[in-house]
Write an enzyme that holds these catalytic residues in place. Sequence first.
Site, mmCIF file in Angstrom:
data_model
loop_
_atom_site.group_PDB
_atom_site.id
_atom_site.type_symbol
_atom_site.label_atom_id
_atom_site.label_comp_id
_atom_site.label_asym_id
_atom_site.label_seq_id
_atom_site.Cartn_x
_atom_site.Cartn_y
_atom_site.Cartn_z
ATOM 1 N N ARG A 40 18.845 -33.373 71.196
ATOM 2 C CA ARG A 40 19.746 -33.520 70.040
ATOM 3 C C ARG A 40 19.864 -35.011 69.703
ATOM 4 O O ARG A 40 20.216 -35.814 70.561
ATOM 5 C CB ARG A 40 21.103 -32.928 70.374
ATOM 6 N N ARG A 46 31.335 -36.526 70.626
ATOM 7 C CA ARG A 46 30.046 -36.082 70.067
ATOM 8 C C ARG A 46 29.757 -36.724 68.721
ATOM 9 O O ARG A 46 30.564 -37.497 68.206
ATOM 10 C CB ARG A 46 30.073 -34.560 69.927
ATOM 11 N N LYS A 74 33.921 -31.686 76.218
ATOM 12 C CA LYS A 74 33.470 -32.318 74.971
ATOM 13 C C LYS A 74 34.643 -32.672 74.050
ATOM 14 O O LYS A 74 35.726 -32.089 74.151
ATOM 15 C CB LYS A 74 32.489 -31.402 74.252
ATOM 16 N N LYS A 114 35.315 -33.722 69.792
ATOM 17 C CA LYS A 114 34.633 -33.758 68.491
ATOM 18 C C LYS A 114 35.508 -34.410 67.427
ATOM 19 O O LYS A 114 36.686 -34.087 67.312
ATOM 20 C CB LYS A 114 34.247 -32.337 68.080
ATOM 21 N N CYS A 128 23.885 -19.971 63.836
ATOM 22 C CA CYS A 128 23.548 -20.853 64.953
ATOM 23 C C CYS A 128 22.133 -20.536 65.415
ATOM 24 O O CYS A 128 21.521 -19.561 64.987
ATOM 25 C CB CYS A 128 24.526 -20.644 66.095
ATOM 26 N N CYS A 168 29.208 -21.852 67.403
ATOM 27 C CA CYS A 168 28.461 -23.037 66.956
ATOM 28 C C CYS A 168 28.247 -23.115 65.439
ATOM 29 O O CYS A 168 28.048 -24.203 64.910
ATOM 30 C CB CYS A 168 27.125 -23.109 67.678
HETATM 31 FE FE1 SRM Z 1 27.316 -25.461 70.141
HETATM 32 C C1 SRM Z 1 26.881 -24.836 73.425
HETATM 33 C C2 SRM Z 1 24.015 -25.245 69.597
HETATM 34 C C3 SRM Z 1 27.768 -26.840 67.098
HETATM 35 C C4 SRM Z 1 30.647 -24.746 70.347
HETATM 36 N N1 SRM Z 1 25.712 -25.156 71.340
HETATM 37 C C5 SRM Z 1 25.745 -24.953 72.686
HETATM 38 C C6 SRM Z 1 24.322 -24.951 73.266
HETATM 39 C C7 SRM Z 1 23.998 -26.351 73.677
HETATM 40 C C8 SRM Z 1 24.060 -23.929 74.390
HETATM 41 C C9 SRM Z 1 24.226 -24.372 75.820
HETATM 42 O O1 SRM Z 1 25.268 -24.961 76.178
HETATM 43 O O2 SRM Z 1 23.321 -24.084 76.602
HETATM 44 C C10 SRM Z 1 23.531 -24.530 71.998
HETATM 45 C C11 SRM Z 1 22.060 -24.950 71.946
HETATM 46 C C12 SRM Z 1 21.241 -23.929 71.222
HETATM 47 C C13 SRM Z 1 19.844 -24.356 70.938
HETATM 48 O O3 SRM Z 1 18.907 -23.695 71.431
HETATM 49 O O4 SRM Z 1 19.644 -25.308 70.196
HETATM 50 C C14 SRM Z 1 24.436 -25.022 70.895
HETATM 51 N N2 SRM Z 1 26.084 -26.060 68.683
HETATM 52 C C15 SRM Z 1 24.755 -25.795 68.592
HETATM 53 C C16 SRM Z 1 24.199 -26.158 67.236
HETATM 54 C C17 SRM Z 1 22.777 -26.670 67.285
HETATM 55 C C18 SRM Z 1 24.314 -24.926 66.315
HETATM 56 C C19 SRM Z 1 23.499 -24.990 65.048
HETATM 57 O O5 SRM Z 1 22.792 -24.011 64.815
HETATM 58 O O6 SRM Z 1 23.605 -25.949 64.289
HETATM 59 C C20 SRM Z 1 25.264 -27.182 66.796
HETATM 60 C C21 SRM Z 1 24.926 -28.585 67.237
HETATM 61 C C22 SRM Z 1 25.959 -29.560 66.785
HETATM 62 C C23 SRM Z 1 25.625 -30.995 67.068
HETATM 63 O O7 SRM Z 1 24.748 -31.537 66.382
HETATM 64 O O8 SRM Z 1 26.267 -31.598 67.931
HETATM 65 C C24 SRM Z 1 26.478 -26.690 67.569
HETATM 66 N N3 SRM Z 1 28.927 -25.831 68.964
HETATM 67 C C25 SRM Z 1 28.888 -26.294 67.693
HETATM 68 C C26 SRM Z 1 30.154 -26.082 67.044
HETATM 69 C C27 SRM Z 1 30.478 -26.415 65.597
HETATM 70 C C28 SRM Z 1 31.008 -27.798 65.436
HETATM 71 O O9 SRM Z 1 31.091 -28.568 66.386
HETATM 72 O O10 SRM Z 1 31.378 -28.132 64.307
HETATM 73 C C29 SRM Z 1 30.985 -25.461 67.971
HETATM 74 C C30 SRM Z 1 32.416 -24.939 67.724
HETATM 75 C C31 SRM Z 1 33.425 -26.018 67.662
HETATM 76 C C32 SRM Z 1 33.956 -26.325 69.030
HETATM 77 O O11 SRM Z 1 33.331 -27.081 69.754
HETATM 78 O O12 SRM Z 1 35.004 -25.774 69.389
HETATM 79 C C33 SRM Z 1 30.203 -25.314 69.180
HETATM 80 N N4 SRM Z 1 28.556 -24.938 71.652
HETATM 81 C C34 SRM Z 1 29.892 -24.636 71.514
HETATM 82 C C35 SRM Z 1 30.402 -24.168 72.780
HETATM 83 C C36 SRM Z 1 31.861 -23.701 73.076
HETATM 84 C C37 SRM Z 1 32.761 -24.842 73.372
HETATM 85 C C38 SRM Z 1 34.117 -24.389 73.825
HETATM 86 O O13 SRM Z 1 35.051 -25.169 73.689
HETATM 87 O O14 SRM Z 1 34.265 -23.303 74.355
HETATM 88 C C39 SRM Z 1 29.305 -24.199 73.687
HETATM 89 C C40 SRM Z 1 29.318 -23.792 75.173
HETATM 90 C C41 SRM Z 1 29.959 -24.808 76.051
HETATM 91 O O15 SRM Z 1 30.246 -25.936 75.668
HETATM 92 O O16 SRM Z 1 30.208 -24.451 77.203
HETATM 93 C C42 SRM Z 1 28.171 -24.662 72.931
HETATM 94 FE FE1 SF4 Z 2 24.814 -19.563 69.109
HETATM 95 FE FE2 SF4 Z 2 26.049 -21.565 70.237
HETATM 96 FE FE3 SF4 Z 2 26.328 -19.126 71.266
HETATM 97 FE FE4 SF4 Z 2 24.032 -20.387 71.509
HETATM 98 S S1 SF4 Z 2 25.993 -21.075 72.376
HETATM 99 S S2 SF4 Z 2 24.312 -18.255 70.825
HETATM 100 S S3 SF4 Z 2 23.873 -21.536 69.625
HETATM 101 S S4 SF4 Z 2 27.054 -19.782 69.284
#
Ligand code: SRM
Ligand code: SF4
Length: 583
Positions: free
Chosen positions: A91, A160, A223, A225, A444, A493
């Site tokens: 990323r 982030r 994290k 944000k 996502c 996400c």
């Molecule tokens: Fe996310 C984890 C993709 C925005 C909440 N997110 C992941 C991971 C890294 C999976 C992992 O931990 O193994 C995903 C990678 C998938 C892949 O194959 O690429 C992933 N998140 C993404 C992206 C790429 C989605 C997309 O299709 O665009 C976004 C990348 C953003 C960036 O450039 O930094 C992405 N993730 C978000 C958002 C939206 C936002 O931030 O505006 C959220 C919800 C907002 C929030 O954080 O509350 C989000 N991602 C999560 C979570 C749950 C966090 C939580 O508090 O519970 C995880 C899992 C974790 O952190 O344990 C996660």
């Molecule tokens: Fe989609 Fe984020 Fe869940 Fe992966 S961790 S399935 S990218 S919502």
Amino acid sequence: DERPLITKFQPIMISDHADPKPLSKAEVLKEASHYLRGTLAASLEDRTTGSIADEDTNISKFHGIYQQDHRDQRSERKKAGLEKAFIFMIRIRVPGGVCTPEQWLKIDALADQYGSHTLKLTTRQAFQLHFVTKDVLKTTMQGINSAVMDCIAACGDVNRNVMANPNPWQSALHAPVLDDARAVSTHLTPSTSAYHEIWLDGEKVSDEVEEEPLYGKTYLPRKFKTGFAVPPSNDIDVYTQDLGFIAIGEDGKLLGYNLSVGGGLGMSHSDTKTYPRLANIIGYLPREKVVEVAEKVLTVHRDFGDRTNRKHARLKYTIEDRGVDWFKNELESRLGWNLGEARPFEFTSSGDRYGWSEGTDGRWNYGLFIQNGRLRDTDDLPAKTGLREIAKVHTGDFRLTANQNLVIGGVTAEQKPRIAALLQQYKLDVPERITGLRLNSMACVALPTCGLALAESERYLPQLVSDLDEVIEECGLHHDAILIRMTGCPNGCARPYLGEIGFVGRAPGKYNIYLGAAHDGSRLNKLYKPSVKAEEIVNELAPIIRRYATERQEGEHFGDFTIRAGYVKATTEGRLFHEEIMA
Ligand code: SRM
Ligand code: SF4
């Protein structure tokens, strides 16, 4: 960045931990990692496996790198007795989403050379490269560095990628807001030299002289944000950010920001103590205080976040448990001054604007729809090549949007016909045939790369939208913007809990359907039906869409209609408690 505000932080060491509950494993790993080194360097050298050591998979996240495996190949490889097909996702941080054509060309080339020949524009305005194998990981990281970009803190328990409204046509506030977003991003970036040492063969620094004045050895509990919104657009979904700044201006001059804290969307289907939560606006600050406030909000998270339970560690839970007033007092005592009263503002939508528009500087901007942010060449849509050709001649910038789209920014009047011709040649100009539903869709990544996916998302939503589009066209709703968002699991996400129609994967081919979010991102949606089979979704939604077409009031958005018509109740105070409780 001289970081003038940071008073050196005495890290909370594991030995200081007084809570009877043990610290989470991640805390122990961070402290033992020597400021994010772990054994990453050795893991990269190990040629006996395509993976890195287990502990390093946590530490690599702070360097913007996720170890994944090709999930489509899992069972086949298992049968053949092979190790998983390990791949890495990288990323790349893009504060405010703005990059140059030169940077675009380098990242585009890296995707072809070492990745999957696709670029992913994320929901936080960053780039992702997928399918990078371990043997070329370091070379790819060096390529990113040569584009004067980096992946530091793109993932991990740190601040982030900082988001900012990328729409320069909206007002003169955009440029100073971007400057502030960049200043906050720089200020909150970790200092460790581990990144340079491991990826760029930088000089080794010993633990004794290493400095991490803001984060300390154990970084944040989870994290963090940050996002900047410029009303009337709430494209960055400011209420989902741990820390949000809402720009307040007068006569085209940026005066300051309303401050919002405690947003976050992740939850687990089975854990009723987890839930999405929208942020609270707690006051106003003058512009010159923005970096100071960002630092102090982050330190409250650092010092009070739950380090024993990662599912309860986000700032939203600290604020929910201790109260908004407690948070405000704690922040103000750290600042040594009081926030002002929040100023009036209005959001009207959280979507993007497409096509040409003239900026306040007389230059032109083109908003481009990129389905789910995945840029690739297909036989009938050579989008990736098209953007490469545009980048070769473009003299302005590229702006990644919070809705996974792209703005070709700062096009001069002389250049406009050339860019327009390229857009047409590569079929990138927004065709009239795309419905408002698709233009407002987000999914996502999910399968095959995301290890947490329970169901398809990016590979499924386009087809589902096509199926729903038949109903949309039949009802004459072609131009109506309806926010539709899907994720493969409840982590959120693609911010599905702010979709007027939201889908969250529960199991392969099964989705929870949520309805009733506000069009401007100010109200979460609510569970309408759990575990609906993919093939039944259109039948579930078609009658609601038909009623909306005939019964909606003047200007009524779809989310508001589903509440008025009684399909779901509005979430109280915008928050969603756990789905089982709220259903
Ligand atoms: Fe996310 C984890 C993709 C925005 C909440 N997110 C992941 C991971 C890294 C999976 C992992 O931990 O193994 C995903 C990678 C998938 C892949 O194959 O690429 C992933 N998140 C993404 C992206 C790429 C989605 C997309 O299709 O665009 C976004 C990348 C953003 C960036 O450039 O930094 C992405 N993730 C978000 C958002 C939206 C936002 O931030 O505006 C959220 C919800 C907002 C929030 O954080 O509350 C989000 N991602 C999560 C979570 C749950 C966090 C939580 O508090 O519970 C995880 C899992 C974790 O952190 O344990 C996660
Ligand atoms: Fe989609 Fe984020 Fe869940 Fe992966 S961790 S399935 S990218 S919502």
